[in-house]
Design a protein around this motif. Structure first.
Motif, short mmCIF file in Angstrom:
data_model
loop_
_atom_site.label_atom_id
_atom_site.label_comp_id
_atom_site.label_asym_id
_atom_site.label_seq_id
_atom_site.Cartn_x
_atom_site.Cartn_y
_atom_site.Cartn_z
N TRP A 1 0.71 -1.32 0.02
CA TRP A 1 0.04 -0.15 0.06
C TRP A 1 0.91 1.19 -0.14
O TRP A 1 1.93 1.22 0.46
N GLU A 2 0.32 2.23 -0.36
CA GLU A 2 0.85 3.63 -0.57
C GLU A 2 0.24 4.39 0.50
O GLU A 2 -1.04 4.50 0.25
N GLY A 3 0.67 5.13 1.37
CA GLY A 3 0.05 5.87 2.26
C GLY A 3 -0.72 4.92 3.46
O GLY A 3 -0.46 3.95 3.75
N LYS B 1 -3.21 1.18 -3.29
CA LYS B 1 -2.16 0.24 -3.55
C LYS B 1 -0.83 0.96 -4.39
O LYS B 1 -0.71 1.89 -4.82
N ALA B 2 0.38 0.16 -3.92
CA ALA B 2 1.51 0.57 -4.39
C ALA B 2 1.60 0.99 -5.87
O ALA B 2 2.50 1.65 -6.35
N ARG C 1 -11.65 0.80 -2.69
CA ARG C 1 -12.62 1.05 -1.66
C ARG C 1 -13.44 -0.01 -1.71
O ARG C 1 -14.22 -0.35 -2.56
N LEU C 2 -13.17 -0.90 -0.72
CA LEU C 2 -13.80 -2.37 -0.24
C LEU C 2 -14.74 -2.35 0.64
O LEU C 2 -14.19 -2.12 1.79
N TRP C 3 -15.84 -2.75 0.56
CA TRP C 3 -16.65 -3.06 1.71
C TRP C 3 -16.57 -4.48 1.83
O TRP C 3 -16.69 -5.22 1.02
N SER C 4 -16.58 -4.85 3.15
CA SER C 4 -16.67 -6.46 3.53
C SER C 4 -17.48 -6.61 4.95
O SER C 4 -17.71 -5.50 5.58
N ARG C 5 -17.58 -7.62 5.24
CA ARG C 5 -18.21 -8.16 6.61
C ARG C 5 -17.21 -8.88 7.46
O ARG C 5 -16.32 -9.40 6.92
#
Length: 155
Positions: free
Chosen positions: A75-77, A107-108, A114-118
């Motif tokens: 990841w970046e930041g 990502k790098a 932008r991911l929604w998950s449970r």
């Protein structure tokens, strides 16, 4: 005079606050890429049903600081994790929580995530401290036979 029921209710509410703090601190640790802090909330027998393969990580494999740091490096930041719709149920020694979470960042390679998950988290009180013993994360998939993740869903 305080009744046993009132004491128990007050204790449960305090436990829910502590558990919410654990979950929020793990999200903050991810944003700050602090693998040690993230893993410190996990019990030694931690089992993780993560979004990434394999099907499960257990014990030392699930608590691999170097693997977590390697993932952070993709990841970046900042990696923002926002917990929403958090529900917590706490007993004397065992608790569970579930939530709908938003992970976002870059990502790098420049890909915007932008991911929604449970998420469902199981906890045990160990030496008076709530520790995560199990985590299960998932993303819904399309039931049209394609097997593709349904990444466009929002709560």
């Amino acid at each position: 005079m305080t009744t046993d029921t009132e004491r128990k209710t007050t204790g449960r509410l305090a436990d829910e606050v502590r558990i919410r703090e654990v979950l929020q601190d793990r999200a903050a640790a991810t944003a700050e890429r602090d693998a040690g802090r993230f893993l410190a909330h996990c019990a030694p027998e931690f089992v993780d049903f993560s979004l990434a393969p394999p099907l499960q990580f257990k014990g030392p494999q699930a608590l691999d600081r170097q693997a977590l740091e390697a993932w952070y490096a993709t990841w970046e930041g900042r990696i923002e994790v926002t917990l929403t719709q958090v529900e917590i149920t706490a007993g004397d020694e065992v608790a569970f929580a579930h939530s709908i979470n938003l992970m976002s960042g870059t990502k790098a390679d420049g890909f915007e995530v932008r991911l929604w998950s449970r998420a469902t988290v199981g906890l045990r009180r160990i030496d008076g401290v709530w520790k995560i013993t199990h985590e299960h994360s998932s993303v819904p998939f399309l039931m049209d036979g394609s097997g593709l993740a349904a990444l466009d869903l929002t709560p």
